[in-house]
Every structure is written in structure tokens, then in C-alpha cells.
Design a protein around this motif. Structure first.
Motif, PDB file in Angstrom:
ATOM      1  N   ALA A  72      30.756 -39.624  11.328  1.00 34.51           N
ATOM      2  CA  ALA A  72      29.698 -39.790  10.224  1.00 34.51           C
ATOM      3  C   ALA A  72      29.239 -38.572  10.001  1.00 34.51           C
ATOM      4  N   ASP A  73      28.829 -38.638   8.738  1.00 31.94           N
ATOM      5  CA  ASP A  73      27.804 -37.060   8.275  1.00 31.94           C
ATOM      6  C   ASP A  73      26.885 -37.569   7.456  1.00 31.94           C
ATOM      7  N   ILE A  74      25.528 -37.402   8.194  1.00 24.50           N
ATOM      8  CA  ILE A  74      24.399 -37.736   7.419  1.00 24.50           C
ATOM      9  C   ILE A  74      23.777 -36.920   6.727  1.00 24.50           C
ATOM     10  N   GLY A  75      24.161 -35.711   6.328  1.00 24.83           N
ATOM     11  CA  GLY A  75      23.717 -34.792   5.233  1.00 24.83           C
ATOM     12  C   GLY A  75      22.930 -33.911   5.883  1.00 24.83           C
ATOM     13  N   ASP A  76      21.878 -33.220   5.437  1.00 23.23           N
ATOM     14  CA  ASP A  76      21.142 -32.207   5.979  1.00 23.23           C
ATOM     15  C   ASP A  76      19.680 -32.327   6.244  1.00 23.23           C
ATOM     16  N   ILE A  77      19.175 -31.881   7.451  1.00 22.11           N
ATOM     17  CA  ILE A  77      17.739 -31.814   7.652  1.00 22.11           C
ATOM     18  C   ILE A  77      17.062 -31.361   6.417  1.00 22.11           C
ATOM     19  N   ALA A  78      15.752 -31.904   5.791  1.00 23.57           N
ATOM     20  CA  ALA A  78      14.965 -31.521   4.960  1.00 23.57           C
ATOM     21  C   ALA A  78      14.205 -30.676   5.619  1.00 23.57           C
ATOM     22  N   VAL A  79      14.360 -29.263   5.500  1.00 30.43           N
ATOM     23  CA  VAL A  79      13.650 -28.220   6.459  1.00 30.43           C
ATOM     24  C   VAL A  79      12.203 -27.759   5.992  1.00 30.43           C
ATOM     25  N   VAL A  80      11.453 -27.285   6.830  1.00 35.80           N
ATOM     26  CA  VAL A  80       9.978 -26.705   6.147  1.00 35.80           C
ATOM     27  C   VAL A  80      10.306 -25.251   6.342  1.00 35.80           C
TER      28      VAL A  80
END
Length: 286
Positions: A72-80
Motif C-alpha cells: 500500500a502507499d498512503i501518500g505523504d505526511i502533511a508536515v509542519v
């Protein structure tokens, strides 16, 4: 399955599995808030994924086609932006949520700055940390930031995790002294061999977290990374070690970090993508 702290982004383009059914779950961490030389690691996850388009999913060495492996590939973390600690918290919380919903999954982080490995280790709580890196990353603080990329191995050490480091060729006297005081074992790139790797790793407790800072490789393979260093390892050096580790130890998670660049098809991303395929393939054999 919906995850907190992720946003829609480029994903691997061969057939993917739902995260709750996957054996391997890829997560991007597009962060480079404390990069101290060459910026651009925030593009790492996209560059690596795009570089996989150049690769065959079938791995000759293992007789495994990754399209037949539940990934699976759940995309990217929304970084701070600019905050490595809060971004690492999001990495930790995302992996904790993943482990609740799919305890058997192996998270695979793509990055992105090495500072973010801390969040993964906090979530997975391995007994050992095996890292390929040009740098010791054992500073207590760097540029007044204890969560800098230059401090990640120190923060992980403070969690009580045993550490073994390979490909090292840069550090300070303070870091060397800290490693000696804490019993952290490391092998200089000039002295690296497969036998040296096995000698240090075979006695480590399980599970193990495996981290590859892309700057461990020879500079000709990885010209685009945050803190490049000459005199690194060969690609097959690291692949052989990954094969042994995944065959002989339980690996809780892994990452490939510090991939930067400004153009698609960068050799650094191509090296990382090939290592990604070999790493998953090696674990899938077992």
C-alpha cells in the motif's frame, strides 16, 4: 482506510493493496526543515516514487514480482514547516494508527530529512536501530535544535534502543566520545565489509528498525542529498546487508531518507528507488 496527517500525493503506479490488507505500507515524509547544506529533501518522496517508473517490478535476483506483493502507499505526511519535532509527532501518530489497524504491516518511510526517523522509532519501539549513514548524527543539539537531522541517532539512543552504524565517515569528537560512552557500535566506510556488518548485527535484539540515509553511498551514486560526503559504500554493499538482515532478523520498519534533487530522473532518486524495490523484495522472500 483513512489516516490522520496525510494528504493526497503521487503514489506508486503499479497495483496497490488497501492499507489494512497490506504487508508493506509506504509513507512519504517531505520535510527538510533543518537541512544544513543542500535543501531539497522535501522533494524526496515524489522523486523516489517517480523514479520507480523506470524500474521493472520483477526482481531478477529473487524471482519476485512486486505487483504480486501486497503493498500500500498512503501518500505523504502533511508536515509542519520548519518544525522537526511536531512533524515527527505526526509520523509517530500515523504509524501508531497504522499498527492498530494492521499490526502485521511493515511501514516503509521515504524521505525527506533523517530527523523524521525519530517519529517512526517512537511508534514502532524496536529493540535495535541499524543505520547506514555517512554521519554519526549523535550531536546533542545542532544550530540550537535538539531535533535536527544531525541529532537523530542521539535522540534514538536516549530511548534505550541499541544502535549499530555503518558507512560512517563524518562526525565530531563529542559524537565519538558519546558513542564510546554509550556502547554504540559503528564501522567507518573505509573499514566496511559484509563480515563486519554481520559481526555487529547478529547479536542485536529484535525487532530491528533499519534506516538508510542515502548519503551512505558513494557520491557518484547520490549527488543530490542534504549533506553529501565523498568515500561512500557501493550499492551492492548495502543490498547484501539488507538481504542478510531481513533473512535473519525481524524488521519492524525501514526508511530511505535524505533524497533531494530538483529534477525527475536524478541519480540519487534512481538509487533510492532501486534500493526500495530490493528492500521490499528481500523481505517478501521471507
Amino acid at each position: 482506510m483513512e489516516f490522520l496527517y496525510t494528504y493526497d500525493s503521487l503514489r506508486l503506479e503499479f497495483p496497490l493493496t488497501e492499507p489494512e490488507k497490506a504487508r508493506f505500507v509506504i509513507i512519504g515524509v517531505p520535510f527538510d526543515g533543518t537541512t544544513s547544506y543542500k535543501a531539497g529533501a522535501r522533494f524526496g518522496p515524489t522523486l523516489i516514487r517517480h523514479a520507480t517508473l523506470n524500474l521493472e517490478s520483477y526482481i531478477l535476483d529473487y524471482d519476485i514480482d512486486l505487483t504480486e506483493v501486497p503493498i500500500a502507499d498512503i501518500g505523504d505526511i502533511a508536515v509542519v514547516a520548519g518544525d522537526p519535532r511536531r512533524t515527527a509527532d505526526r509520523v509517530r501518530e500515523t504509524l501508531e494508527e497504522l499498527k492498530m489497524k494492521n499490526p502485521g504491516a511493515v511501514p516503509v518511510l521515504l524521505g525527506g530529512e533523517h530527523s523524521q526517523t525519530l517519529g517512526a522509532v517512537e511508534a514502532l519501539r524496536p529493540k535495535s536501530y541499524v543505520v547506514f549513514d555517512a554521519h554519526l548524527d549523535l550531536r546533542d543539539s545542532y544550530e540550537d535544535n535538539p531535533y535536527s537531522h544531525a541529532c537523530v541517532a542521539r535522540r534514538i539512543s536516549e530511548l534505550g534502543v541499541e544502535e549499530a552504524m555503518f558507512g560512517i565517515r563524518s562526525g565530531t569528537r563529542e559524537e565519538v566520545n558519546y558513542a564510546e560512552e554509550k556502547g554504540i557500535r559503528w564501522v567507518h566506510a573505509r573499514d566496511y565489509s559484509f563480515d563486519a556488518f554481520v559481526d555487529l548485527v547478529e547479536t542485536l535484539p529484535e525487532p530491528v528498525y533499519l534506516s538508510v540515509d542515502i548519503d551512505v553511498f558513494d557520491l557518484s551514486l547520490v549527488p543530490s542529498t542534504g549533506t553529501p560526503e565523498a568515500g561512500g559504500l557501493d550499492f551492492w554493499d548495502v543490498v547484501r546487508a539488507v538481504e542478510w538482515l531481513t533473512e535473519n532478523k525481524r524488521v519492524a520498519g525501514l526508511d530511505i531518507m535524505e533524497v533531494a534533487g530538483e529534477r525527475l530522473g536524478d541519480p540519487t532518486a534512481l538509487t533510492a528507488a532501486k534500493l526500495l524495490f530490493y528492500s521490499i523484495g528481500a523481505m517478501a522472500r521471507k
